[in-house]
Enzyme design. Structure first.
Site, PDB file in Angstrom:
ATOM      1  N   MET A   1       0.860  -1.137   0.000  1.00 39.83           N
ATOM      2  CA  MET A   1       0.000   0.000   0.000  1.00 39.83           C
ATOM      3  C   MET A   1       0.905   1.196   0.000  1.00 39.83           C
ATOM      4  O   MET A   1       1.975   1.084   0.548  1.00 39.83           O
ATOM      5  CB  MET A   1      -0.869  -0.250   1.144  1.00 39.83           C
ATOM      6  CG  MET A   1      -1.526   0.507   2.197  1.00 39.83           C
ATOM      7  SD  MET A   1      -1.460   2.104   2.605  1.00 39.83           S
ATOM      8  CE  MET A   1      -0.250   2.271   3.758  1.00 39.83           C
ATOM      9  N   PRO A   2       0.723   2.245  -0.637  1.00 41.20           N
ATOM     10  CA  PRO A   2      -0.555   2.813  -1.045  1.00 41.20           C
ATOM     11  C   PRO A   2      -1.081   2.278  -2.385  1.00 41.20           C
ATOM     12  O   PRO A   2      -0.358   1.633  -3.123  1.00 41.20           O
ATOM     13  CB  PRO A   2      -0.237   4.297  -1.173  1.00 41.20           C
ATOM     14  CG  PRO A   2       1.219   4.386  -1.432  1.00 41.20           C
ATOM     15  CD  PRO A   2       1.828   3.193  -0.767  1.00 41.20           C
ATOM     16  N   LEU A   3      -2.334   2.597  -2.613  1.00 40.96           N
ATOM     17  CA  LEU A   3      -2.971   2.330  -3.896  1.00 40.96           C
ATOM     18  C   LEU A   3      -2.939   3.641  -4.675  1.00 40.96           C
ATOM     19  O   LEU A   3      -3.330   4.686  -4.160  1.00 40.96           O
ATOM     20  CB  LEU A   3      -4.412   1.873  -3.680  1.00 40.96           C
ATOM     21  CG  LEU A   3      -5.302   1.789  -4.913  1.00 40.96           C
ATOM     22  CD1 LEU A   3      -4.760   0.770  -5.908  1.00 40.96           C
ATOM     23  CD2 LEU A   3      -6.728   1.457  -4.518  1.00 40.96           C
TER      24      LEU A   3
END
Length: 133
Positions: A1-3
């Site tokens: 993550m992040p997206l």
């Protein structure tokens, strides 16, 4: 993550898109100190008329070279870190010939309970992944 969602006006080659996506990812890795293989990107190309991105009253026009970036990440990063990320992404894309006026970035924050990386499980909450600091 992040997206990371990357929205572009249609017309770039696959090599250009790959290079652009790599630049954004490397900026995020460097500034947010995430692992290199923590990469989740969705890249969408749109017809020119399907993206409206004005200047919010700042007095400039954007070109068809527009790159809109949404970064979904966990809460807790300081304003200084976010500003550094904005600057690093814009500089990295500038090195690829993308004008700074065409770089639009938004950060959306959430918490560990908001993520499932597969199998319908919340890996942060269940302890499979360490919660990022």
């Amino acid at each position: 993550m992040p997206l990371v969602r990357i929205d572009l006006v249609r017309g770039r080659s696959h090599d250009q898109i790959d290079t652009l996506a790599d630049a954004i990812h490397h900026a995020i890795v460097d500034v947010l100190a995430i692992p290199e293989r923590d990469r989740f990107q969705i890249i969408t190309q749109h017809d020119t008329e399907d993206i409206i991105a004005q200047d919010a009253g700042l007095g400039f026009d954007r070109s068809p070279g527009l790159v809109m970036v949404q970064i979904f990440t966990q809460t807790g990063r300081t304003a200084e870190v976010k500003q550094k990320l904005f600057h690093t992404i814009a500089t990295s894309l500038g090195d690829l010939g993308i004008d700074g006026r065409d770089v639009f970035i938004g950060i959306v924050e959430n918490t560990a309970q908001d993520w499932s990386f597969g199998y319908g499980r919340a890996q942060y909450l269940e302890g499979d992944l360490p919660i990022p600091a």
